[in-house]
Each structure stands twice: as C-alpha cells, then as structure tokens.
Write a protein that holds these residues in place. Structure first.
Motif, PDB file in Angstrom:
ATOM      1  N   ASN A 199       7.108   6.686   6.410  1.00  0.00           N
ATOM      2  CA  ASN A 199       7.328   8.087   6.526  1.00  0.00           C
ATOM      3  C   ASN A 199       8.749   8.431   7.009  1.00  0.00           C
ATOM      4  OD1 ASN A 199       4.773   8.386   5.437  1.00  0.00           O
ATOM      5  ND2 ASN A 199       4.096   8.833   7.206  1.00  0.00           N
ATOM      6  N   GLU A 200       9.215   7.713   8.090  1.00  0.00           N
ATOM      7  CA  GLU A 200      10.529   8.080   8.270  1.00  0.00           C
ATOM      8  C   GLU A 200      11.587   7.674   7.440  1.00  0.00           C
ATOM      9  OE1 GLU A 200      10.822   6.026  12.182  1.00  0.00           O
ATOM     10  OE2 GLU A 200       9.564   7.516  13.190  1.00  0.00           O
ATOM     11  N   ARG A 201      11.418   6.612   6.902  1.00  0.00           N
ATOM     12  CA  ARG A 201      12.274   6.072   5.827  1.00  0.00           C
ATOM     13  C   ARG A 201      12.467   7.123   4.762  1.00  0.00           C
ATOM     14  NH1 ARG A 201      10.274   0.973   6.542  1.00  0.00           N
ATOM     15  NH2 ARG A 201       8.753   1.210   4.792  1.00  0.00           N
ATOM     16  N   ARG A 202      11.348   7.634   4.344  1.00  0.00           N
ATOM     17  CA  ARG A 202      11.533   8.332   3.085  1.00  0.00           C
ATOM     18  C   ARG A 202      11.874   9.731   3.261  1.00  0.00           C
ATOM     19  NH1 ARG A 202      10.292   4.447   0.044  1.00  0.00           N
ATOM     20  NH2 ARG A 202       8.141   3.728  -0.156  1.00  0.00           N
ATOM     21  N   LEU A 203      11.575  10.152   4.569  1.00  0.00           N
ATOM     22  CA  LEU A 203      12.055  11.573   5.109  1.00  0.00           C
ATOM     23  C   LEU A 203      13.634  11.480   5.284  1.00  0.00           C
ATOM     24  CD1 LEU A 203      12.011  14.585   6.082  1.00  0.00           C
ATOM     25  CD2 LEU A 203      11.230  13.516   8.161  1.00  0.00           C
ATOM     26  N   ALA A 204      14.232  10.166   5.622  1.00  0.00           N
ATOM     27  CA  ALA A 204      15.637  10.033   5.903  1.00  0.00           C
ATOM     28  C   ALA A 204      16.272  10.025   4.542  1.00  0.00           C
ATOM     29  CB  ALA A 204      15.879   8.949   6.637  1.00  0.00           C
ATOM     30  N   SER A 205      15.702   9.424   3.605  1.00  0.00           N
ATOM     31  CA  SER A 205      16.306   9.443   2.362  1.00  0.00           C
ATOM     32  C   SER A 205      16.202  10.817   1.787  1.00  0.00           C
ATOM     33  CB  SER A 205      15.444   8.501   1.342  1.00  0.00           C
ATOM     34  OG  SER A 205      15.391   7.220   1.875  1.00  0.00           O
ATOM     35  N   ARG A 255       7.344  13.368  -7.623  1.00  0.00           N
ATOM     36  CA  ARG A 255       6.310  12.834  -6.901  1.00  0.00           C
ATOM     37  C   ARG A 255       6.816  13.411  -5.400  1.00  0.00           C
ATOM     38  NH1 ARG A 255       1.876  10.086  -7.677  1.00  0.00           N
ATOM     39  NH2 ARG A 255       1.454   8.706  -6.022  1.00  0.00           N
ATOM     40  N   VAL A 256       5.917  14.080  -4.635  1.00  0.00           N
ATOM     41  CA  VAL A 256       6.095  14.771  -3.406  1.00  0.00           C
ATOM     42  C   VAL A 256       5.214  13.941  -2.274  1.00  0.00           C
ATOM     43  CG1 VAL A 256       5.679  16.665  -2.255  1.00  0.00           C
ATOM     44  CG2 VAL A 256       6.423  16.907  -4.507  1.00  0.00           C
ATOM     45  N   GLN A 257       5.784  13.818  -1.177  1.00  0.00           N
ATOM     46  CA  GLN A 257       5.348  13.296  -0.121  1.00  0.00           C
ATOM     47  C   GLN A 257       4.819  14.335   0.944  1.00  0.00           C
ATOM     48  OE1 GLN A 257       6.775  10.452   3.247  1.00  0.00           O
ATOM     49  NE2 GLN A 257       5.654   8.979   1.776  1.00  0.00           N
ATOM     50  N   ILE A 258       3.785  14.551   1.462  1.00  0.00           N
ATOM     51  CA  ILE A 258       3.584  15.322   2.384  1.00  0.00           C
ATOM     52  C   ILE A 258       3.106  14.906   3.823  1.00  0.00           C
ATOM     53  CG2 ILE A 258       2.005  17.389   3.208  1.00  0.00           C
ATOM     54  CD1 ILE A 258       1.186  17.371   0.253  1.00  0.00           C
ATOM     55  N   GLN A 259       4.005  15.115   4.787  1.00  0.00           N
ATOM     56  CA  GLN A 259       4.130  14.595   6.158  1.00  0.00           C
ATOM     57  C   GLN A 259       3.523  15.661   6.928  1.00  0.00           C
ATOM     58  OE1 GLN A 259       7.540  12.459   7.369  1.00  0.00           O
ATOM     59  NE2 GLN A 259       7.709  11.390   5.272  1.00  0.00           N
ATOM     60  N   PHE A 260       2.475  15.458   7.878  1.00  0.00           N
ATOM     61  CA  PHE A 260       2.040  16.352   8.981  1.00  0.00           C
ATOM     62  C   PHE A 260       1.632  15.702  10.113  1.00  0.00           C
ATOM     63  CE2 PHE A 260      -0.558  19.869   9.902  1.00  0.00           C
ATOM     64  CZ  PHE A 260      -1.623  19.669  10.838  1.00  0.00           C
ATOM     65  N   ASN A 261       1.868  16.194  11.283  1.00  0.00           N
ATOM     66  CA  ASN A 261       1.656  15.474  12.448  1.00  0.00           C
ATOM     67  C   ASN A 261       0.999  16.686  13.449  1.00  0.00           C
ATOM     68  OD1 ASN A 261       2.763  12.966  12.281  1.00  0.00           O
ATOM     69  ND2 ASN A 261       4.653  13.949  12.420  1.00  0.00           N
ATOM     70  N   ALA A 262      -0.013  16.234  14.190  1.00  0.00           N
ATOM     71  CA  ALA A 262      -0.840  17.246  14.966  1.00  0.00           C
ATOM     72  C   ALA A 262      -1.287  16.328  16.153  1.00  0.00           C
ATOM     73  CB  ALA A 262      -1.729  18.188  14.437  1.00  0.00           C
ATOM     74  N   PHE A 263      -0.866  16.231  17.419  1.00  0.00           N
ATOM     75  CA  PHE A 263      -1.156  15.434  18.353  1.00  0.00           C
ATOM     76  C   PHE A 263      -0.739  16.140  19.833  1.00  0.00           C
ATOM     77  CE2 PHE A 263       3.018  13.971  16.766  1.00  0.00           C
ATOM     78  CZ  PHE A 263       3.773  13.827  17.766  1.00  0.00           C
ATOM     79  N   PRO A 264      -1.415  15.700  20.694  1.00  0.00           N
ATOM     80  CA  PRO A 264      -1.223  15.890  22.227  1.00  0.00           C
ATOM     81  C   PRO A 264       0.029  15.261  22.627  1.00  0.00           C
ATOM     82  CG  PRO A 264      -3.176  14.863  22.382  1.00  0.00           C
ATOM     83  CD  PRO A 264      -2.833  15.106  20.796  1.00  0.00           C
ATOM     84  N   LEU A 265       0.866  15.905  23.361  1.00  0.00           N
ATOM     85  CA  LEU A 265       2.101  15.093  23.832  1.00  0.00           C
ATOM     86  C   LEU A 265       1.771  14.303  25.228  1.00  0.00           C
ATOM     87  CD1 LEU A 265       4.830  18.062  23.283  1.00  0.00           C
ATOM     88  CD2 LEU A 265       4.312  15.988  21.882  1.00  0.00           C
ATOM     89  N   MET A 268       0.880  -1.182   0.193  1.00  0.00           N
ATOM     90  CA  MET A 268      -0.067  -0.058  -0.039  1.00  0.00           C
ATOM     91  C   MET A 268       0.759   1.399  -0.054  1.00  0.00           C
ATOM     92  SD  MET A 268      -2.289   1.538   2.865  1.00  0.00           S
ATOM     93  CE  MET A 268      -0.952   2.796   3.058  1.00  0.00           C
ATOM     94  N   ASN A 269       1.774   1.150   0.760  1.00  0.00           N
ATOM     95  CA  ASN A 269       2.847   2.542   0.706  1.00  0.00           C
ATOM     96  C   ASN A 269       3.534   2.629  -0.665  1.00  0.00           C
ATOM     97  OD1 ASN A 269       2.624   3.057   3.474  1.00  0.00           O
ATOM     98  ND2 ASN A 269       4.150   1.600   4.226  1.00  0.00           N
ATOM     99  N   GLU A 270       3.941   1.598  -1.203  1.00  0.00           N
ATOM    100  CA  GLU A 270       4.375   1.921  -2.290  1.00  0.00           C
ATOM    101  C   GLU A 270       3.363   2.230  -3.469  1.00  0.00           C
ATOM    102  OE1 GLU A 270       7.677   0.973  -3.986  1.00  0.00           O
ATOM    103  OE2 GLU A 270       8.320   0.768  -1.906  1.00  0.00           O
ATOM    104  N   LEU A 271       2.201   1.927  -3.514  1.00  0.00           N
ATOM    105  CA  LEU A 271       1.272   2.519  -4.490  1.00  0.00           C
ATOM    106  C   LEU A 271       0.865   3.851  -3.953  1.00  0.00           C
ATOM    107  CD1 LEU A 271      -1.234  -0.724  -4.627  1.00  0.00           C
ATOM    108  CD2 LEU A 271       0.673   0.073  -6.310  1.00  0.00           C
ATOM    109  N   SER A 272       0.893   4.115  -2.916  1.00  0.00           N
ATOM    110  CA  SER A 272       0.475   5.630  -2.342  1.00  0.00           C
ATOM    111  C   SER A 272       1.561   6.351  -2.581  1.00  0.00           C
ATOM    112  CB  SER A 272       0.264   5.520  -0.948  1.00  0.00           C
ATOM    113  OG  SER A 272      -0.132   6.666  -0.557  1.00  0.00           O
ATOM    114  N   ASP A 273       2.810   6.006  -2.385  1.00  0.00           N
ATOM    115  CA  ASP A 273       4.021   7.002  -2.517  1.00  0.00           C
ATOM    116  C   ASP A 273       4.441   6.988  -4.071  1.00  0.00           C
ATOM    117  OD1 ASP A 273       4.142   7.321  -0.010  1.00  0.00           O
ATOM    118  OD2 ASP A 273       5.989   6.029   0.357  1.00  0.00           O
ATOM    119  N   PHE A 274       4.263   6.138  -4.839  1.00  0.00           N
ATOM    120  CA  PHE A 274       4.854   6.192  -6.268  1.00  0.00           C
ATOM    121  C   PHE A 274       3.903   5.847  -7.302  1.00  0.00           C
ATOM    122  CE2 PHE A 274       8.224   4.926  -3.422  1.00  0.00           C
ATOM    123  CZ  PHE A 274       9.101   6.041  -3.309  1.00  0.00           C
ATOM    124  N   GLY A 275       2.632   5.635  -7.046  1.00  0.00           N
ATOM    125  CA  GLY A 275       1.827   5.409  -8.124  1.00  0.00           C
ATOM    126  C   GLY A 275       1.567   3.974  -8.588  1.00  0.00           C
TER     127      GLY A 275
END
Length: 217
Positions: free
Chosen positions: A129-135, A201-211, A42-49
């Motif tokens: 997401n962490e792998r994509r951002l690290a790359s 191809r762009v990945q948009i990462q977004f987090n909003a949560f109580p700590l 699912m990640n591959e299809l979502s990230d790269f089409g």
C-alpha cells in the motif's frame, strides 16, 4: 485531493476490521499465504485484476515456473480462483476469490505461529500500500491529469472512540462500500453512466486504529 486533521499519508493493512460477512483465514490457509512471493502475487491480482503466471513472473522478476507453483498453492486454499472466462487453453488466468482475504481471526492469533504468519502478511500488505501511494504522489498528476487528482482523497483524522465505536466505524465503512458498489452496478445496468472506457483502477486505503504511543504519554 483533500487531507483532514493531520498531514499524514496513510498506508493500509488489509484484514484489521473485518467485513461482517467475511471470515478470517484458518491456520492452514494462513500458512499457505505467509510467503513473501505469494503475498506479492495476491497483491498484484487484487490491485490490477486477473493475470497469468507468465504475466506475474514478468512483473515480479520471477520465473513463470515459480509463479505457477505459488498460484496453485494459493488456489488450494481458495485464496485465488481460476478465471475460466479468460482461459485460452494455452495458459490459465487467475483472479482473487470473491470476498477477498481477511486475516486476524481469534483462533489463529492464539498461537505464536499464527501471530507470526499474520504479521508477515500484514507487513506485506502495508508495504504494498505504501508503494502504491508513493507512486501516486510522485506520478499521479502526470499520469492522470488534474481532474483525477482532484477527485482522489487522502484523509487522516483522529477521534476519541470506545472499543464499540471503533468496531461500529469499521462496519459502517464496509456498508458504505457495498451500498455504493450496488448503486453503480445498477446504474450501469440501466445505461445511465459511461462504461469501462472511462474507468481507472482505484485503490482505496483506510486505517482506523488506537495509537499505541498514547499509552506512553
């Protein structure tokens, strides 16, 4: 590339705050997705089409028989759909179903099995997401050049919010994405912008949560 407030690099869990028009997966679909290889597919299809079973097998180090089986299981629950426009008759192409995937519905989180499945899927998304951002951080400048790095944004900020404000923040975020998507689609139709040759191809990462840790202070 900007970073607000604290120098923390975000990962990202898909399925926390939901798009207003999307429903979370039911228990049967959640169980179907809660398999490490299916989350990777699912990640591959979502990230790269769109891709075929053979393409996914090569990327993930699996047999095409295995990826083909898991693709069919995901398709049974409408998590992915066949991309008929790309089909050649020799091998089927698959893509994410419109609207993507949302988990974390109240019904599924009421049961231990539902919580366990949701956790497995969320962790798979987060790790991806962490792998994509690290790359991107390691190789982005050499791969895309300075202009693309400058246009990118890695942003972490902190606010004091009520429950209602946090929910409103999520709704506004989804509304912004939809507004810009329609704006750019309309501009392309009018011939006002350059077409796909200039796209990445762009990945948009977004987090909003109580700590959680704040409760220990």
């Amino acid at each position: 590339m900007s970073n607000e407030d604290q120098p923390v690099k975000p990962g990202g869990v898909v399925g926390g705050a939901r798009s207003p028009h999307e429903e979370a997966l039911g228990m049967a679909a959640l169980r179907a997705l809660a398999h490490p290889l299916r989350v990777e597919i699912m990640n591959e299809l979502s990230d790269f089409g769109p891709a075929t079973a053979s393409m996914l097998a090569e990327r993930l180090g699996e047999s095409s028989g295995s990826t083909s089986y898991h693709l069919r299981q995901l398709a049974k629950h409408d998590i992915i759909v066949e991309d008929a426009e790309r089909g050649s008759g020799r091998e089927r192409w698959w893509r994410m179903a419109p609207g993507g995937v949302t988990i974390g519905g109240e019904e599924t989180l009421r049961t231990p099995a539902g919580r366990e499945a949701s956790e497995l899927i969320s962790l798979g998304w987060q790790q991806n997401n962490e792998r994509r951002l690290a790359s991107f951080l390691r190789r982005g400048l050499d791969t895309f050049g300075f202009d693309w790095m400058e246009a990118s944004t890695l942003s972490t900020s902190h606010q004091e919010l009520t429950l209602e404000q946090l929910a409103e923040f999520g709704r506004e975020y989804y509304a912004l994405q939809e507004r810009l998507k329609e704006k750019w689609k309309s501009a392309e139709g009018d011939g006002d912008v350059e077409l796909p040759a200039t796209r990445k191809r762009v990945q948009i990462q977004f987090n909003a949560f109580p700590l959680v840790e704040q409760e220990d202070r």
